[in-house]
Enzyme design. Structure first.
Site, PDB file in Angstrom:
ATOM      1  N   HIS A 100      11.960  -2.679 -36.351  1.00 31.11           N
ATOM      2  CA  HIS A 100      12.609  -3.552 -35.477  1.00 31.11           C
ATOM      3  C   HIS A 100      13.282  -4.683 -36.388  1.00 31.11           C
ATOM      4  O   HIS A 100      12.882  -4.898 -37.780  1.00 31.11           O
ATOM      5  CB  HIS A 100      12.075  -4.085 -34.257  1.00 31.11           C
ATOM      6  CG  HIS A 100      10.923  -4.909 -34.624  1.00 31.11           C
ATOM      7  ND1 HIS A 100       9.834  -4.583 -34.901  1.00 31.11           N
ATOM      8  CD2 HIS A 100      10.892  -6.351 -34.761  1.00 31.11           C
ATOM      9  CE1 HIS A 100       8.731  -5.518 -35.289  1.00 31.11           C
ATOM     10  NE2 HIS A 100       9.444  -6.872 -35.064  1.00 31.11           N
ATOM     11  N   HIS A 138      11.507  -4.109 -40.320  1.00 33.97           N
ATOM     12  CA  HIS A 138       9.918  -3.848 -40.488  1.00 33.97           C
ATOM     13  C   HIS A 138       9.146  -3.385 -39.366  1.00 33.97           C
ATOM     14  O   HIS A 138       9.788  -3.342 -37.965  1.00 33.97           O
ATOM     15  CB  HIS A 138       9.535  -5.195 -40.726  1.00 33.97           C
ATOM     16  CG  HIS A 138       9.551  -6.210 -39.803  1.00 33.97           C
ATOM     17  ND1 HIS A 138      10.854  -6.820 -39.162  1.00 33.97           N
ATOM     18  CD2 HIS A 138       8.488  -6.645 -38.913  1.00 33.97           C
ATOM     19  CE1 HIS A 138      10.336  -7.633 -38.221  1.00 33.97           C
ATOM     20  NE2 HIS A 138       8.935  -7.569 -38.089  1.00 33.97           N
ATOM     21  N   ARG A 181       5.284 -14.332 -28.779  1.00 30.54           N
ATOM     22  CA  ARG A 181       4.800 -12.776 -29.238  1.00 30.54           C
ATOM     23  C   ARG A 181       3.310 -12.882 -29.285  1.00 30.54           C
ATOM     24  O   ARG A 181       2.756 -13.741 -29.887  1.00 30.54           O
ATOM     25  CB  ARG A 181       5.480 -12.566 -30.683  1.00 30.54           C
ATOM     26  CG  ARG A 181       5.444 -11.381 -30.770  1.00 30.54           C
ATOM     27  CD  ARG A 181       5.801 -10.848 -32.556  1.00 30.54           C
ATOM     28  NE  ARG A 181       5.002 -10.879 -33.204  1.00 30.54           N
ATOM     29  CZ  ARG A 181       5.210 -10.808 -34.727  1.00 30.54           C
ATOM     30  NH1 ARG A 181       6.350 -10.415 -35.125  1.00 30.54           N
ATOM     31  NH2 ARG A 181       4.023 -10.737 -35.624  1.00 30.54           N
ATOM     32  N   ASP A 197       5.650  -4.487 -37.423  1.00 31.39           N
ATOM     33  CA  ASP A 197       4.646  -5.743 -37.370  1.00 31.39           C
ATOM     34  C   ASP A 197       3.414  -5.607 -38.263  1.00 31.39           C
ATOM     35  O   ASP A 197       2.609  -4.551 -38.116  1.00 31.39           O
ATOM     36  CB  ASP A 197       4.470  -6.151 -36.045  1.00 31.39           C
ATOM     37  CG  ASP A 197       5.780  -7.078 -35.667  1.00 31.39           C
ATOM     38  OD1 ASP A 197       6.392  -7.556 -36.286  1.00 31.39           O
ATOM     39  OD2 ASP A 197       6.037  -6.972 -34.478  1.00 31.39           O
TER      40      ASP A 197
HETATM   41  C1  SIN Z   1      10.167 -10.051 -34.753  1.00 30.41           C
HETATM   42  O1  SIN Z   1      10.351  -9.405 -35.525  1.00 30.41           O
HETATM   43  O2  SIN Z   1       8.951 -10.062 -34.050  1.00 30.41           O
HETATM   44  C2  SIN Z   1      11.009 -11.031 -33.860  1.00 30.41           C
HETATM   45  C3  SIN Z   1      12.108  -9.962 -33.273  1.00 30.41           C
HETATM   46  C4  SIN Z   1      13.196 -11.117 -32.690  1.00 30.41           C
HETATM   47  O3  SIN Z   1      13.120 -12.337 -32.664  1.00 30.41           O
HETATM   48  O4  SIN Z   1      14.162 -10.416 -31.975  1.00 30.41           O
END
Ligand code: SIN
Length: 299
Positions: free
Chosen positions: A275, A120, A290, A122
């Site tokens: 990612h 996805h 995050r 974000d």
């Molecule tokens: C996310 O999708 O922001 C998390 C990525 C992760 O935990 O590696």
């Protein structure tokens, strides 16, 4: 191309730092050595980091010993911060920080443990998806827990001509709820949503091919996690087309796999990459903080 979308009103008196930026031997990414966020960052150093972010799409800041306040302040230099719809996983006193963690304490998850389970970009389910996200390692597993990034400019540039033609000028729907029930069945990290939370994540429509607002480069902008249908196309045709796009968008030669080190902070450009969290063994603990920076409405 539009103007830079930065909010760079931070003090400019910072002394130049010895920052080294080294591109990875990969389809994207660079590591940044020597950034010290306990000191004011000069406009020139900030401009270098901003340029590197646009050029490499994913920056890995090494050995960054920072507080959540410093992470928030640095993130804010790129734009306003977004607060995740799962407010319950915000860091106490800092709602702008989403705790990404598989840790369960006293029978309750302390964070979102399955963030990134599907590819996805974000917050693509918002009218203004995220410009970029910063993820700072707090506690890492001995094995696993990697994060994969796929370069969506390369995905667009190499898309076979018949698919480029099929998506040109088309838009698709993005929905936060697309995989929610499926994730809820398999993990303890997906609470039932309140009516207010559901109202926060109404489906939105974005172009399938977006133009990066700062570089003018085109990128594919659909994802397995959030994109549900192509607008104006019969359901069966839309499904086939999306599945082809999803498969192409994460081709191995577009992907960089990040193996986390202590105190890494990774800053990715959601307008250029998708990612995926590769997963953490059940018996190991992983915790990261995050922050998510608001971007422009895609065009
Ligand atoms: C996310 O999708 O922001 C998390 C990525 C992760 O935990 O590696």
């Amino acid at each position: 191309m539009t103007t830079l979308s930065l909010i760079d009103d931070a003090p400019s008196e910072g002394v130049a730092q010895r920052i080294d930026i080294r591109a990875f031997d990969a389809p994207l990414g660079a590591e940044v050595i020597g950034l010290d966020l306990s000191k004011p960052l000069s406009q020139a150093d900030f401009a270098r980091i901003h340029r590197a972010h646009l050029d490499h799409h994913v920056l890995v800041f090494r050995d960054l010993d920072i507080t959540p306040e410093q992470q928030i302040a640095f993130s804010r230099r790129f734009g306003p911060l977004q607060i995740h719809v799962l407010h319950q996983f915000g860091l106490g006193g800092h709602p702008e920080v989403l705790i990404v963690s598989n840790i369960i304490e006293n029978g309750k998850p302390i964070g979102l443990g399955d963030a990134g389970h599907f590819w996805h970009s974000d917050l693509s389910y918002k009218e203004k998806p995220s410009l970029g996200s910063m993820l700072h390692a707090q506690e890492l597993p001995a094995t696993g827990g990697d994060t994969l990034f796929s370069n969506q400019h390369l995905a667009w540039d190499t898309l076979p001509a018949h698919l480029q033609k099929a998506v040109q000028g088309r838009a698709a729907e993005h929905t936060y709820l697309a995989k929610y029930a499926e994730l809820q069945k398999r993990s303890p990290w997906r609470p039932n949503l309140t009516a207010a939370q559901i109202a926060e994540v109404k489906p939105v429509v974005h172009p399938i091919v977006r133009t990066h607002p700062e570089t003018g480069r085109k990128a594919l902008f659909v994802s397995e996690h959030f994109t549900t249908r192509v607008i104006g196309m019969p359901e069966d045709e839309s499904r086939v087309l999306l599945d082809e796009l999803f498969a192409h968008s994460v081709r191995a030669d577009f992907v960089y796999r990040h193996v986390w080190r202590d105190r890494d902070m990774v800053f990715w450009d959601n307008r250029s990459v998708m990612h995926l969290a590769a997963g953490t063994p059940d018996d190991q603990r992983r915790k990261l903080y995050r922050t998510t920076i608001e971007g422009d409405a895609p065009f």
